[in-house]
Write a protein that holds these residues in place. Structure first.
Motif, PDB file in Angstrom:
ATOM      1  N   ASN A 166      52.188  43.567  33.964  1.00  0.00           N
ATOM      2  CA  ASN A 166      51.881  44.697  33.076  1.00  0.00           C
ATOM      3  C   ASN A 166      53.118  45.133  32.299  1.00  0.00           C
ATOM      4  O   ASN A 166      53.035  45.440  31.106  1.00  0.00           O
ATOM      5  N   ALA A 167      54.261  45.157  32.975  1.00  0.00           N
ATOM      6  CA  ALA A 167      55.503  45.530  32.299  1.00  0.00           C
ATOM      7  C   ALA A 167      55.851  44.511  31.219  1.00  0.00           C
ATOM      8  O   ALA A 167      56.276  44.868  30.113  1.00  0.00           O
ATOM      9  N   GLY A 168      55.634  43.231  31.525  1.00  0.00           N
ATOM     10  CA  GLY A 168      55.904  42.189  30.547  1.00  0.00           C
ATOM     11  C   GLY A 168      55.018  42.296  29.325  1.00  0.00           C
ATOM     12  O   GLY A 168      55.472  42.114  28.190  1.00  0.00           O
ATOM     13  N   LEU A 169      53.752  42.602  29.540  1.00  0.00           N
ATOM     14  CA  LEU A 169      52.820  42.752  28.417  1.00  0.00           C
ATOM     15  C   LEU A 169      53.200  43.934  27.538  1.00  0.00           C
ATOM     16  O   LEU A 169      53.100  43.871  26.310  1.00  0.00           O
ATOM     17  N   ILE A 170      53.641  45.015  28.165  1.00  0.00           N
ATOM     18  CA  ILE A 170      54.067  46.192  27.398  1.00  0.00           C
ATOM     19  C   ILE A 170      55.277  45.857  26.542  1.00  0.00           C
ATOM     20  O   ILE A 170      55.347  46.203  25.358  1.00  0.00           O
ATOM     21  N   VAL A 171      56.236  45.168  27.136  1.00  0.00           N
ATOM     22  CA  VAL A 171      57.450  44.794  26.399  1.00  0.00           C
ATOM     23  C   VAL A 171      57.095  43.869  25.238  1.00  0.00           C
ATOM     24  O   VAL A 171      57.579  44.043  24.115  1.00  0.00           O
TER      25      VAL A 171
END
Length: 204
Positions: free
Chosen positions: A89-94
């Motif tokens: 999820n953090a990767g997708l946000i970034v």
């Protein structure tokens, strides 16, 4: 002893990897070296090695789950899955939020005097108007670089333009002398037509 207890993490090569955790890891793919540090998978630091880093993107995505399971101790399979889900999820946000905002910010920083002057020169060029039409508008993104040192500087820009008749790419070189930007080279290029117009010609 249940099946989950048979899987052992954090022992490197001696770990036993659960089949259900194997597969693509988006967190490792998007966040690579940051994910690597957080998951004790320091091979991800190869992202800082030119050319090798291209391969590492895909290696981390494909092998990330197995490496993380072997390199760090996990309470159980569910703990592992929940943690990797957070990384994903953090990767997708970034990737979909932070990166676009970063490029927009850089693009706005490049839209200075050199950019404005090039747009004026292009908008007044009859050959460009004939192919693109009027009004001519610049694309949202600007790539390139601007370097300044005191009152002098140099700019190298690339952006797109569009009009009622079509689109084109623009390449700009400009120099800053005594606080004033001067266009050195401006080219409008239509790749599909293999056509170029020299809007501003370099002076020998």
């Amino acid at each position: 002893m249940n099946q989950e207890q048979e899987y052992v993490s954090g022992l490197g090569k001696n770990s036993v990897v659960p089949p259900e955790i194997k597969g693509w890891n988006w967190g490792a793919f998007f966040l690579n070296w940051i994910w690597g540090i957080g998951n004790s998978t320091y091979i991800a630091l190869l992202m800082f090695v030119p050319l090798v880093n291209i391969v590492m993107f895909f290696m981390l995505g494909a092998k990330g789950n197995e490496w993380a399971w072997k390199n760090r101790t996990w309470r159980d399979i569910e703990h592992f899955k929940q943690t990797q889900k957070k990384w994903r999820n953090a990767g997708l946000i970034v990737f979909f939020v932070v990166f676009p905002l970063f490029f927009i910010l850089i693009g706005n920083m490049l839209k200075g005097a050199a950019f404005d002057q090039s747009m004026v020169a292009i908008s007044q060029n009859s050959e460009v108007i004939e192919v693109v039409g009027e009004p001519i508008e610049a694309g949202y993104f600007v790539m390139g670089s601007i370097q300044t040192s005191g009152t002098d500087g140099e700019a190298s820009l690339q952006y797109s333009i569009s009009g009622p008749k079509g689109d084109a790419d623009v390449y700009v070189q400009a120099y800053k002398e005594m606080e004033a930007w001067v266009l050195y080279n401006v080219i409008v290029h239509w790749p599909e037509l293999d056509k170029k117009i020299q809007v501003v010609t370099p002076v020998e």
